[in-house]
Design a protein around this motif. Structure first.
Motif, short mmCIF file in Angstrom:
data_model
loop_
_atom_site.label_atom_id
_atom_site.label_comp_id
_atom_site.label_asym_id
_atom_site.label_seq_id
_atom_site.Cartn_x
_atom_site.Cartn_y
_atom_site.Cartn_z
N THR A 127 0.97 -1.16 0.02
CA THR A 127 -0.06 -0.12 0.11
C THR A 127 0.77 1.29 -0.05
OG1 THR A 127 -1.58 -1.14 1.22
CG2 THR A 127 -1.83 1.46 1.20
N ASP A 128 0.57 2.12 -0.88
CA ASP A 128 1.34 3.35 -0.83
C ASP A 128 0.79 4.50 -0.21
OD1 ASP A 128 3.27 2.23 -2.48
OD2 ASP A 128 2.83 3.14 -4.43
N VAL A 129 1.41 5.20 0.65
CA VAL A 129 0.92 6.25 1.46
C VAL A 129 1.62 7.63 1.31
CG1 VAL A 129 0.23 7.01 3.80
CG2 VAL A 129 0.21 4.63 3.28
N GLU A 130 1.07 8.53 1.14
CA GLU A 130 1.84 9.72 1.09
C GLU A 130 2.06 10.26 2.60
OE1 GLU A 130 1.62 14.61 -0.85
OE2 GLU A 130 -0.17 13.04 -0.87
N LEU A 131 3.46 10.34 2.68
CA LEU A 131 3.64 11.09 4.00
C LEU A 131 4.22 12.59 3.85
CD1 LEU A 131 5.80 8.19 5.66
CD2 LEU A 131 3.18 8.66 5.88
N ARG A 132 3.58 13.38 4.60
CA ARG A 132 3.93 14.80 4.56
C ARG A 132 4.74 15.50 5.95
NH1 ARG A 132 -1.65 17.54 2.45
NH2 ARG A 132 -1.92 16.23 0.73
N SER A 133 5.21 16.50 5.85
CA SER A 133 6.01 17.16 7.11
C SER A 133 4.95 17.02 8.10
CB SER A 133 6.32 18.50 6.60
OG SER A 133 7.43 19.04 7.66
N GLY A 134 5.29 16.38 9.13
CA GLY A 134 4.65 16.58 10.55
C GLY A 134 4.00 15.13 10.67
N ASP A 135 3.88 14.22 9.76
CA ASP A 135 3.14 13.08 9.66
C ASP A 135 3.81 11.95 10.84
OD1 ASP A 135 1.37 14.21 8.05
OD2 ASP A 135 1.36 12.55 6.37
N LEU A 136 2.86 11.21 11.23
CA LEU A 136 3.51 10.10 12.06
C LEU A 136 2.90 8.66 11.58
CD1 LEU A 136 4.49 8.74 14.58
CD2 LEU A 136 2.00 9.09 15.52
N PHE A 137 3.97 7.69 11.50
CA PHE A 137 3.48 6.40 10.93
C PHE A 137 4.17 5.65 12.15
CE2 PHE A 137 3.25 2.51 8.73
CZ PHE A 137 2.28 2.80 7.63
N VAL A 138 3.10 4.56 12.66
CA VAL A 138 3.55 3.52 13.62
C VAL A 138 3.45 2.22 13.12
CG1 VAL A 138 3.36 2.73 16.14
CG2 VAL A 138 3.40 5.31 15.55
N PHE A 139 4.25 1.36 13.13
CA PHE A 139 3.86 -0.03 12.77
C PHE A 139 4.49 -1.19 13.96
CE2 PHE A 139 7.67 1.16 10.13
CZ PHE A 139 8.44 0.18 10.42
N GLY A 140 3.56 -1.88 14.59
CA GLY A 140 3.91 -2.83 15.64
C GLY A 140 3.10 -3.84 15.38
N GLY A 141 2.92 -4.89 16.35
CA GLY A 141 2.20 -5.90 16.49
C GLY A 141 2.45 -6.73 15.12
N PRO A 142 1.39 -7.24 14.56
CA PRO A 142 1.52 -8.19 13.50
C PRO A 142 2.23 -7.31 12.06
CG PRO A 142 -0.84 -7.34 13.66
CD PRO A 142 -0.05 -7.28 14.96
N SER A 143 2.38 -6.16 12.35
CA SER A 143 3.11 -5.33 10.96
C SER A 143 4.44 -5.13 11.45
CB SER A 143 2.20 -4.25 10.85
OG SER A 143 1.21 -4.44 10.01
N ARG A 144 4.90 -5.44 12.86
CA ARG A 144 6.31 -4.91 13.25
C ARG A 144 7.19 -5.37 11.99
NH1 ARG A 144 10.71 -4.08 13.52
NH2 ARG A 144 11.89 -3.49 15.31
N PHE A 145 7.41 -6.42 11.37
CA PHE A 145 8.65 -6.88 10.78
C PHE A 145 8.03 -6.73 9.19
CE2 PHE A 145 9.44 -8.78 14.75
CZ PHE A 145 10.55 -8.08 15.11
N ALA A 146 7.18 -6.13 8.88
CA ALA A 146 6.63 -5.76 7.64
C ALA A 146 7.71 -5.20 6.48
CB ALA A 146 5.42 -4.93 7.52
N TYR A 147 8.06 -5.66 5.24
CA TYR A 147 8.54 -4.89 4.32
C TYR A 147 8.06 -3.49 4.22
CZ TYR A 147 11.13 -9.09 3.41
OH TYR A 147 11.98 -10.08 3.45
N HIS A 148 8.91 -2.27 3.84
CA HIS A 148 8.64 -1.11 3.53
C HIS A 148 9.63 -0.25 2.82
CE1 HIS A 148 10.39 -1.25 7.67
NE2 HIS A 148 10.81 0.08 7.38
N GLY A 149 9.36 0.78 2.18
CA GLY A 149 10.51 1.68 1.75
C GLY A 149 9.95 2.75 1.13
N VAL A 150 10.92 3.53 0.58
CA VAL A 150 10.39 4.92 0.01
C VAL A 150 10.90 4.92 -1.45
CG1 VAL A 150 10.65 7.52 0.20
CG2 VAL A 150 10.66 6.01 2.35
N PRO A 151 10.04 4.75 -2.37
CA PRO A 151 10.09 4.68 -3.59
C PRO A 151 10.59 6.06 -4.45
CG PRO A 151 7.94 4.24 -3.51
CD PRO A 151 8.67 4.23 -2.24
N LYS A 152 9.90 7.28 -3.79
CA LYS A 152 9.84 8.51 -4.32
C LYS A 152 10.10 9.65 -3.39
CE LYS A 152 7.60 10.93 -7.99
NZ LYS A 152 6.67 11.18 -9.38
#
Length: 215
Positions: free
Chosen positions: A165-190
């Motif tokens: 899933t692609d999410v737009e992160l802007r200045s001031g945004d928070l993203f938290v991942f834990g529990g079943p998503s703690r070890f999920a793959y993630h990256g910044v393509p752009k």
């Protein structure tokens, strides 16, 4: 962004993975940016990360508390100037605890004694490939804060680098991942150059990631 037609709302991207737009107000962003500029100064300052295969990461990095290098942690900048890593500030630990409480609940926040900050700087051409944050000895939630330019943040699953899933992160945004998503793959393509709030005075993107080492 103030005055936009459809204000962004907090959203659960996957079980245990929550995006909160605008979690840091303008003042908090300015204060955190000033701290990042201080942490980036040598010794143990902003560096280019070299991978075991001989390549380099396009995002540059500075660490607090524990120094991360591919693929482990040390108390000194073993892949840089060799200086002792800068201490982890208590105020970042409190910020991390509050972030987890606001997204995953007070119970999850009680086990989160943050002691690592990885600060990545992205210029307009920088990227981050799909990876998992798996070098820690603890499974406490990862807290990610964004400053400056917006980016496309790609969040996947724990098994493969697909079904994202692609999410737009802007200045001031928070993203938290834990529990079943703690070890999920993630990256910044752009990164989206020129999208930072003008009053912030930052060209590029800073990502502050808080983790519990378990070390």
């Amino acid at each position: 962004m103030d005055g936009e037609l459809f204000p962004r709302a907090p959203a659960e991207i996957a079980p245990g993975a929550v995006h909160v737009p605008g979690w840091l107000d303008a003042r908090a962003q300015r204060e955190l940016l000033q701290s990042c500029r201080e942490w980036a100064r040598p010794p143990a300052g902003l560096r280019t990360v070299r991978t075991p295969g001989g390549g380099t990461m396009s995002a540059r990095q500075v660490c607090l508390g524990w120094h991360w290098y591919p693929y482990g942690y040390a108390r000194t900048v073993v892949d840089g100037d060799g200086a002792p890593v800068k201490p982890f500030p208590g105020r970042l630990g409190e910020l991390g605890r509050r972030a987890v409480a606001d997204t995953l609940g007070e119970q999850a926040a009680k086990t989160a004694a943050y002691d690592i900050a990885l600060i990545n700087f992205y210029d307009g051409d920088a990227r981050m490939g799909m990876h998992r944050d798996s070098d820690e000895k603890a499974d406490a939630p990862v807290v990610s804060l964004s400053l400056g330019d917006s980016c496309v943040f790609r969040f996947g699953n724990t098994e493969t680098r697909t079904r994202c899933t692609d999410v737009e992160l802007r200045s001031g945004d928070l993203f938290v991942f834990g529990g079943p998503s703690r070890f999920a793959y993630h990256g910044v393509p752009k990164v989206l150059p020129g999208t930072a709030p003008p009053e912030l005075g930052l060209t590029g993107r800073l990502n502050i990631t808080l983790r519990v080492s378990g070390l």
